[in-house]
Enzyme design. Structure first.
Site, short mmCIF file in Angstrom:
data_model
loop_
_atom_site.label_atom_id
_atom_site.label_comp_id
_atom_site.label_asym_id
_atom_site.label_seq_id
_atom_site.Cartn_x
_atom_site.Cartn_y
_atom_site.Cartn_z
N GLY A 184 -2.49 -7.44 6.93
CA GLY A 184 -2.83 -8.19 8.27
C GLY A 184 -2.28 -7.58 9.44
O GLY A 184 -2.48 -8.19 10.31
N GLN A 185 -2.33 -6.25 9.14
CA GLN A 185 -1.91 -5.37 10.41
C GLN A 185 -3.13 -4.33 10.80
O GLN A 185 -2.90 -3.28 11.33
CB GLN A 185 -0.80 -4.55 10.38
CG GLN A 185 0.49 -5.45 9.99
CD GLN A 185 1.70 -4.68 9.91
OE1 GLN A 185 2.03 -3.62 10.59
NE2 GLN A 185 2.69 -5.15 8.97
N GLY A 186 -4.28 -4.50 10.17
CA GLY A 186 -5.62 -3.76 10.32
C GLY A 186 -5.65 -2.36 9.33
O GLY A 186 -6.58 -1.63 9.46
N TYR A 223 -13.59 -8.41 3.41
CA TYR A 223 -14.82 -7.76 3.40
C TYR A 223 -16.06 -8.26 4.15
O TYR A 223 -16.86 -7.45 4.87
CB TYR A 223 -15.37 -7.19 1.90
CG TYR A 223 -14.15 -6.58 1.29
CD1 TYR A 223 -14.11 -5.11 1.59
CD2 TYR A 223 -13.33 -6.77 0.29
CE1 TYR A 223 -13.26 -4.30 1.02
CE2 TYR A 223 -12.45 -6.00 -0.30
CZ TYR A 223 -12.20 -4.87 0.05
OH TYR A 223 -11.23 -3.94 -0.35
N VAL A 275 -3.23 -2.48 0.26
CA VAL A 275 -2.31 -2.13 1.20
C VAL A 275 -0.95 -3.01 0.71
O VAL A 275 -1.08 -4.10 0.12
CB VAL A 275 -2.50 -2.75 2.49
CG1 VAL A 275 -1.45 -2.65 3.66
CG2 VAL A 275 -3.90 -2.06 3.08
N GLY A 292 -6.01 -2.34 6.11
CA GLY A 292 -7.18 -2.18 5.21
C GLY A 292 -8.55 -1.83 6.02
O GLY A 292 -9.19 -1.09 5.50
#
Length: 140
Positions: free
Chosen positions: A80-82, A112, A74, A84
Protein backbone atom coordinates in the site's frame (compact mmCIF):
# COMPACT_ATOMS: atom_id res chain seq x y z
CA UNK A 1 11.84 4.88 4.48
CA UNK A 2 14.89 4.91 2.22
CA UNK A 3 14.15 2.71 -0.80
CA UNK A 4 16.69 1.50 -3.30
CA UNK A 5 16.37 -0.82 -6.28
CA UNK A 6 18.66 -3.58 -7.45
CA UNK A 7 18.36 -5.10 -10.90
CA UNK A 8 20.55 -8.16 -10.55
CA UNK A 9 20.65 -11.25 -8.36
CA UNK A 10 23.81 -10.56 -6.36
CA UNK A 11 23.69 -11.01 -2.60
CA UNK A 12 20.00 -11.98 -2.47
CA UNK A 13 18.75 -14.06 0.45
CA UNK A 14 16.78 -16.66 -1.51
CA UNK A 15 15.32 -18.13 1.66
CA UNK A 16 13.79 -14.70 2.32
CA UNK A 17 12.37 -14.65 -1.23
CA UNK A 18 10.71 -18.01 -0.54
CA UNK A 19 9.39 -16.86 2.83
CA UNK A 20 8.04 -13.61 1.35
CA UNK A 21 6.11 -15.47 -1.34
CA UNK A 22 4.75 -17.80 1.32
CA UNK A 23 3.73 -14.87 3.57
CA UNK A 24 1.80 -13.15 0.79
CA UNK A 25 0.00 -16.37 -0.15
CA UNK A 26 1.70 -16.90 -3.50
CA UNK A 27 3.21 -20.04 -4.94
CA UNK A 28 6.68 -20.77 -3.62
CA UNK A 29 9.41 -23.38 -3.94
CA UNK A 30 12.70 -24.05 -2.20
CA UNK A 31 15.24 -21.22 -2.14
CA UNK A 32 17.45 -22.79 -4.84
CA UNK A 33 14.52 -23.03 -7.25
CA UNK A 34 13.75 -19.32 -6.79
CA UNK A 35 17.42 -18.48 -7.31
CA UNK A 36 17.43 -20.41 -10.59
CA UNK A 37 14.14 -18.84 -11.74
CA UNK A 38 15.30 -15.27 -11.06
CA UNK A 39 18.77 -15.84 -12.55
CA UNK A 40 17.19 -17.25 -15.72
CA UNK A 41 14.76 -14.34 -16.11
CA UNK A 42 15.04 -11.59 -18.71
CA UNK A 43 14.97 -8.87 -16.07
CA UNK A 44 14.60 -8.75 -12.29
CA UNK A 45 14.07 -6.10 -9.66
CA UNK A 46 14.53 -6.16 -5.91
CA UNK A 47 13.44 -3.30 -3.64
CA UNK A 48 15.23 -2.67 -0.37
CA UNK A 49 14.49 -0.32 2.53
CA UNK A 50 18.07 0.32 3.64
CA UNK A 51 19.34 -3.31 3.68
CA UNK A 52 15.96 -4.98 4.19
CA UNK A 53 14.45 -6.76 1.18
CA UNK A 54 10.84 -5.55 0.97
CA UNK A 55 9.74 -6.55 -2.54
CA UNK A 56 10.75 -8.08 -5.83
CA UNK A 57 9.60 -9.30 -9.23
CA UNK A 58 10.84 -10.74 -12.49
CA UNK A 59 9.99 -10.86 -16.18
CA UNK A 60 10.45 -13.51 -18.84
CA UNK A 61 10.72 -12.19 -22.37
CA UNK A 62 11.99 -12.61 -25.90
CA UNK A 63 13.00 -8.94 -25.71
CA UNK A 64 11.17 -8.19 -28.94
CA UNK A 65 7.40 -8.42 -28.53
CA UNK A 66 6.30 -10.82 -25.76
CA UNK A 67 6.85 -10.89 -21.99
CA UNK A 68 5.34 -12.24 -18.80
CA UNK A 69 5.64 -10.95 -15.24
CA UNK A 70 6.10 -13.33 -12.32
CA UNK A 71 6.71 -13.39 -8.58
CA UNK A 72 5.74 -9.79 -7.92
CA UNK A 73 5.58 -9.56 -4.14
CA UNK A 74 5.84 -6.98 -1.38
CA UNK A 75 6.08 -7.93 2.28
CA UNK A 76 2.79 -7.17 4.05
CA UNK A 77 4.05 -4.33 6.25
CA UNK A 78 5.21 -2.43 3.13
CA UNK A 79 2.11 -3.01 0.98
CA UNK A 80 0.00 0.00 0.00
CA UNK A 81 3.03 2.32 -0.25
CA UNK A 82 3.62 2.20 -4.01
CA UNK A 83 6.33 -0.45 -3.93
CA UNK A 84 4.35 -2.93 -6.03
CA UNK A 85 3.91 -0.23 -8.67
CA UNK A 86 7.66 0.50 -8.52
CA UNK A 87 8.36 -3.17 -9.18
CA UNK A 88 5.99 -3.43 -12.15
CA UNK A 89 7.16 -0.14 -13.67
CA UNK A 90 10.81 -1.12 -13.17
CA UNK A 91 10.24 -4.38 -15.01
CA UNK A 92 8.24 -2.75 -17.81
CA UNK A 93 11.08 -0.28 -18.47
CA UNK A 94 13.17 -3.23 -19.70
CA UNK A 95 10.50 -4.58 -22.04
CA UNK A 96 9.01 -1.40 -23.59
CA UNK A 97 8.05 -2.91 -26.95
CA UNK A 98 6.48 -6.06 -25.50
CA UNK A 99 2.95 -7.23 -24.89
CA UNK A 100 2.90 -8.31 -21.24
CA UNK A 101 0.84 -11.02 -19.57
CA UNK A 102 0.62 -12.22 -15.98
CA UNK A 103 -1.71 -14.08 -13.74
CA UNK A 104 -2.50 -12.17 -10.60
CA UNK A 105 -2.85 -13.69 -7.17
CA UNK A 106 -6.54 -14.10 -6.43
CA UNK A 107 -7.80 -10.82 -5.00
CA UNK A 108 -4.98 -8.71 -6.50
CA UNK A 109 -6.56 -8.16 -9.91
CA UNK A 110 -7.56 -4.57 -9.08
CA UNK A 111 -3.93 -3.67 -8.34
CA UNK A 112 -2.95 -4.64 -11.89
CA UNK A 113 -6.03 -2.99 -13.40
CA UNK A 114 -4.85 0.31 -11.83
CA UNK A 115 -1.63 -0.19 -13.81
CA UNK A 116 -3.64 -0.56 -17.06
CA UNK A 117 -3.59 -4.36 -17.27
CA UNK A 118 -6.78 -5.81 -18.75
CA UNK A 119 -8.48 -9.14 -18.14
CA UNK A 120 -7.84 -11.69 -20.88
CA UNK A 121 -10.80 -13.32 -22.57
CA UNK A 122 -8.83 -16.13 -24.19
CA UNK A 123 -6.13 -16.84 -21.62
CA UNK A 124 -5.35 -20.50 -21.13
CA UNK A 125 -3.12 -22.37 -18.73
CA UNK A 126 -1.61 -25.81 -18.44
CA UNK A 127 -0.56 -26.43 -14.85
CA UNK A 128 1.36 -29.33 -13.31
CA UNK A 129 -1.15 -29.37 -10.44
CA UNK A 130 -4.38 -28.39 -12.16
CA UNK A 131 -6.60 -29.34 -9.20
CA UNK A 132 -4.65 -27.04 -6.89
CA UNK A 133 -4.88 -24.14 -9.35
CA UNK A 134 -8.61 -24.73 -9.68
CA UNK A 135 -9.09 -24.85 -5.89
CA UNK A 136 -7.18 -21.54 -5.57
CA UNK A 137 -9.48 -19.89 -8.12
CA UNK A 138 -7.04 -19.53 -11.03
CA UNK A 139 -8.83 -21.86 -13.44
CA UNK A 140 -12.35 -23.08 -14.17
Amino acid sequence: MSLRTQQDCTNIDWELVKETLKRVNMGYFDAETHKKAFENSYTVIFIFDEDKLVGFGRALSDGAYQAALYDIAVIPEYQGQGIGSMIVEGLLEHIPSCNVILYAAVGKERFYQKLNFKRLKTGMGLFKNSLLMQSKGFTE
